[in-house]
Scaffold this motif. Structure first.
Motif, PDB file in Angstrom:
ATOM      1  N   ALA A  37       0.836  -1.201   0.000  1.00 25.32           N
ATOM      2  CA  ALA A  37       0.000   0.000   0.000  1.00 25.32           C
ATOM      3  C   ALA A  37       0.871   1.251   0.000  1.00 25.32           C
ATOM      4  CB  ALA A  37      -0.942  -0.001   1.202  1.00 25.32           C
ATOM      5  N   MET A  38       1.950   1.240   0.808  1.00 21.33           N
ATOM      6  CA  MET A  38       2.856   2.384   0.852  1.00 21.33           C
ATOM      7  C   MET A  38       3.455   2.637  -0.531  1.00 21.33           C
ATOM      8  SD  MET A  38       6.456   2.851   2.923  1.00 21.33           S
ATOM      9  CE  MET A  38       7.282   1.659   1.881  1.00 21.33           C
ATOM     10  N   GLU A  39       3.894   1.582  -1.201  1.00 23.43           N
ATOM     11  CA  GLU A  39       4.468   1.742  -2.535  1.00 23.43           C
ATOM     12  C   GLU A  39       3.473   2.376  -3.494  1.00 23.43           C
ATOM     13  OE1 GLU A  39       5.538  -2.277  -3.433  1.00 23.43           O
ATOM     14  OE2 GLU A  39       7.353  -2.226  -2.175  1.00 23.43           O
ATOM     15  N   LEU A  40       2.223   1.898  -3.472  1.00 20.80           N
ATOM     16  CA  LEU A  40       1.190   2.440  -4.365  1.00 20.80           C
ATOM     17  C   LEU A  40       0.852   3.885  -4.021  1.00 20.80           C
ATOM     18  CD1 LEU A  40      -1.128  -0.685  -4.591  1.00 20.80           C
ATOM     19  CD2 LEU A  40       0.369   0.232  -6.390  1.00 20.80           C
ATOM     20  N   VAL A  41       0.778   4.197  -2.723  1.00 24.39           N
ATOM     21  CA  VAL A  41       0.494   5.567  -2.288  1.00 24.39           C
ATOM     22  C   VAL A  41       1.600   6.502  -2.755  1.00 24.39           C
ATOM     23  CG1 VAL A  41       0.417   7.061  -0.246  1.00 24.39           C
ATOM     24  CG2 VAL A  41      -1.013   5.012  -0.345  1.00 24.39           C
ATOM     25  N   LEU A  42       2.852   6.120  -2.522  1.00 25.27           N
ATOM     26  CA  LEU A  42       3.971   6.996  -2.907  1.00 25.27           C
ATOM     27  C   LEU A  42       4.057   7.175  -4.421  1.00 25.27           C
ATOM     28  CD1 LEU A  42       6.708   5.870  -0.358  1.00 25.27           C
ATOM     29  CD2 LEU A  42       5.229   7.897  -0.268  1.00 25.27           C
ATOM     30  N   GLU A  43       3.756   6.116  -5.164  1.00 26.05           N
ATOM     31  CA  GLU A  43       3.747   6.210  -6.626  1.00 26.05           C
ATOM     32  C   GLU A  43       2.648   7.171  -7.091  1.00 26.05           C
ATOM     33  OE1 GLU A  43       2.370   3.158 -10.010  1.00 26.05           O
ATOM     34  OE2 GLU A  43       4.141   2.493  -8.877  1.00 26.05           O
ATOM     35  N   ALA A  44       1.445   7.022  -6.546  1.00 26.48           N
ATOM     36  CA  ALA A  44       0.334   7.894  -6.926  1.00 26.48           C
ATOM     37  C   ALA A  44       0.594   9.337  -6.493  1.00 26.48           C
ATOM     38  CB  ALA A  44      -0.975   7.386  -6.317  1.00 26.48           C
ATOM     39  N   LYS A  45       1.163   9.517  -5.316  1.00 28.79           N
ATOM     40  CA  LYS A  45       1.515  10.854  -4.814  1.00 28.79           C
ATOM     41  C   LYS A  45       2.451  11.536  -5.797  1.00 28.79           C
ATOM     42  CE  LYS A  45       4.288  12.898  -1.098  1.00 28.79           C
ATOM     43  NZ  LYS A  45       5.391  13.354  -1.937  1.00 28.79           N
ATOM     44  N   SER A  46       3.457  10.806  -6.240  1.00 32.56           N
ATOM     45  CA  SER A  46       4.430  11.351  -7.183  1.00 32.56           C
ATOM     46  C   SER A  46       3.788  11.658  -8.538  1.00 32.56           C
ATOM     47  CB  SER A  46       5.583  10.358  -7.360  1.00 32.56           C
ATOM     48  OG  SER A  46       6.496  10.817  -8.317  1.00 32.56           O
ATOM     49  N   MET A  47       2.986  10.733  -9.025  1.00 29.19           N
ATOM     50  CA  MET A  47       2.328  10.917 -10.330  1.00 29.19           C
ATOM     51  C   MET A  47       1.401  12.133 -10.329  1.00 29.19           C
ATOM     52  SD  MET A  47       3.455   8.551 -12.389  1.00 29.19           S
ATOM     53  CE  MET A  47       2.251   8.450 -13.674  1.00 29.19           C
ATOM     54  N   LYS A  48       0.752  12.388  -9.202  1.00 33.36           N
ATOM     55  CA  LYS A  48      -0.170  13.516  -9.107  1.00 33.36           C
ATOM     56  C   LYS A  48       0.522  14.806  -8.678  1.00 33.36           C
ATOM     57  CE  LYS A  48      -4.417  10.939  -8.506  1.00 33.36           C
ATOM     58  NZ  LYS A  48      -5.231  11.509  -9.578  1.00 33.36           N
ATOM     59  N   GLY A  49       1.807  14.714  -8.317  1.00 32.09           N
ATOM     60  CA  GLY A  49       2.549  15.898  -7.902  1.00 32.09           C
ATOM     61  C   GLY A  49       2.075  16.489  -6.585  1.00 32.09           C
ATOM     62  N   LEU A  50       1.594  15.627  -5.691  1.00 30.70           N
ATOM     63  CA  LEU A  50       1.081  16.100  -4.406  1.00 30.70           C
ATOM     64  C   LEU A  50       2.163  16.062  -3.334  1.00 30.70           C
ATOM     65  CD1 LEU A  50      -2.333  14.217  -4.426  1.00 30.70           C
ATOM     66  CD2 LEU A  50      -1.973  16.673  -4.710  1.00 30.70           C
ATOM     67  N   THR A  51       1.993  16.891  -2.313  1.00 30.33           N
ATOM     68  CA  THR A  51       2.888  16.874  -1.153  1.00 30.33           C
ATOM     69  C   THR A  51       2.208  16.118  -0.022  1.00 30.33           C
ATOM     70  OG1 THR A  51       2.007  18.904  -0.193  1.00 30.33           O
ATOM     71  CG2 THR A  51       3.829  19.148  -1.781  1.00 30.33           C
ATOM     72  N   PHE A  52       3.016  15.723   0.957  1.00 25.26           N
ATOM     73  CA  PHE A  52       2.434  15.102   2.148  1.00 25.26           C
ATOM     74  C   PHE A  52       1.469  16.077   2.829  1.00 25.26           C
ATOM     75  CE2 PHE A  52       4.367  11.097   2.116  1.00 25.26           C
ATOM     76  CZ  PHE A  52       5.709  11.211   1.777  1.00 25.26           C
ATOM     77  N   SER A  53       1.806  17.362   2.820  1.00 24.12           N
ATOM     78  CA  SER A  53       0.931  18.366   3.440  1.00 24.12           C
ATOM     79  C   SER A  53      -0.428  18.416   2.754  1.00 24.12           C
ATOM     80  CB  SER A  53       1.582  19.747   3.399  1.00 24.12           C
ATOM     81  OG  SER A  53       2.723  19.765   4.206  1.00 24.12           O
ATOM     82  N   GLU A  54      -0.438  18.317   1.443  1.00 26.47           N
ATOM     83  CA  GLU A  54      -1.707  18.344   0.714  1.00 26.47           C
ATOM     84  C   GLU A  54      -2.541  17.098   1.022  1.00 26.47           C
ATOM     85  OE1 GLU A  54      -0.419  20.980  -3.186  1.00 26.47           O
ATOM     86  OE2 GLU A  54       0.160  18.872  -3.087  1.00 26.47           O
TER      87      GLU A  54
ATOM     88  N   VAL B  94      -7.386   7.386  -0.628  1.00 31.04           N
ATOM     89  CA  VAL B  94      -7.585   6.686  -1.900  1.00 31.04           C
ATOM     90  C   VAL B  94      -8.419   7.512  -2.875  1.00 31.04           C
ATOM     91  CG1 VAL B  94      -7.186   4.399  -0.911  1.00 31.04           C
ATOM     92  CG2 VAL B  94      -9.536   5.257  -1.111  1.00 31.04           C
ATOM     93  N   ASP B  95      -9.362   8.310  -2.372  1.00 28.38           N
ATOM     94  CA  ASP B  95     -10.130   9.194  -3.256  1.00 28.38           C
ATOM     95  C   ASP B  95      -9.210  10.230  -3.893  1.00 28.38           C
ATOM     96  OD1 ASP B  95     -12.465   7.833  -2.675  1.00 28.38           O
ATOM     97  OD2 ASP B  95     -13.251   9.375  -1.321  1.00 28.38           O
ATOM     98  N   LEU B  96      -8.358  10.849  -3.081  1.00 19.33           N
ATOM     99  CA  LEU B  96      -7.448  11.880  -3.580  1.00 19.33           C
ATOM    100  C   LEU B  96      -6.451  11.299  -4.577  1.00 19.33           C
ATOM    101  CD1 LEU B  96      -6.388  14.838  -3.363  1.00 19.33           C
ATOM    102  CD2 LEU B  96      -4.900  14.013  -1.526  1.00 19.33           C
ATOM    103  N   LEU B  97      -5.940  10.102  -4.295  1.00 18.84           N
ATOM    104  CA  LEU B  97      -4.884   9.525  -5.122  1.00 18.84           C
ATOM    105  C   LEU B  97      -5.404   8.613  -6.235  1.00 18.84           C
ATOM    106  CD1 LEU B  97      -2.261   8.697  -2.361  1.00 18.84           C
ATOM    107  CD2 LEU B  97      -2.355  10.689  -3.868  1.00 18.84           C
ATOM    108  N   GLY B  98      -6.699   8.350  -6.245  1.00 19.52           N
ATOM    109  CA  GLY B  98      -7.259   7.488  -7.285  1.00 19.52           C
ATOM    110  C   GLY B  98      -6.864   6.031  -7.121  1.00 19.52           C
ATOM    111  N   LEU B  99      -6.783   5.576  -5.891  1.00 17.77           N
ATOM    112  CA  LEU B  99      -6.403   4.197  -5.605  1.00 17.77           C
ATOM    113  C   LEU B  99      -7.631   3.381  -5.214  1.00 17.77           C
ATOM    114  CD1 LEU B  99      -3.140   5.012  -3.625  1.00 17.77           C
ATOM    115  CD2 LEU B  99      -3.320   4.120  -5.967  1.00 17.77           C
TER     116      LEU B  99
END
Length: 147
Positions: free
Chosen positions: A6-23, A54-59
């Motif tokens: 799950a962490m791998e998928l979250v970090l991948e989606a975070k990067s793809m969407k250009g989001l920060t941890f703060s966002e 998951v809504d924000l990251l599309g997971l």
């Protein structure tokens, strides 16, 4: 799905969407450090918090279920000190170390906090529920250099 996947998928989606941890933390309605720690597998999210991620990251919901699973806190390897106070600091680094690294590198870039150009302070904070200890670690940021 386990928390590591799950962490791998979250970090991948975070990067793809250009989001920060703060966002992401804002969407979860939690502090940035806590949210980052949860996304790195060190905290257990509620259904509402996991759904927001998951809504924000599309997971998918498999990721949400993994984020809601009990956390394996302090899952880093290494010997554990026996002195109770030092043990607690060790526990803090075990649980929040990867979180702090991720937040610092996101805010400052690829590097670390100096332990040579460094200050530490301890404060007593009065609290009706029991006095609190505030430890302030203040180190210069040192970017890794290329050669």
């Amino acid at each position: 799905m386990d928390k590591m996947r799950a962490m791998e998928l979250v970090l991948e989606a975070k990067s793809m969407k250009g989001l920060t941890f703060s966002e992401i933390a804002e969407a979860v309605d939690r502090h940035t450090v806590w949210t980052t720690s949860a996304l790195l597998g060190q905290q257990q999210m509620s259904m509402t918090e996991a759904d927001a991620v998951v809504d924000l990251l599309g997971l998918d919901m498999d990721v949400a279920r993994a984020l809601q699973a009990p956390a394996d806190k302090g899952s880093l390897d290494g010997p554990v000190p026996t002195d109770p106070l030092i043990h607690r600091f060790h526990e803090i680094v075990q649980v929040y170390g990867t979180t702090l690294r991720s937040v610092i590198q996101e805010e400052f870039g690829d590097g670390l906090m100096s332990s040579t150009d460094f200050r530490i302070d301890v404060e007593r904070i009065a609290d009706p529920a029991g006095d609190r200890v505030r430890v302030i670690l203040d180190g210069r940021f040192e970017p890794y250099r290329k050669w």
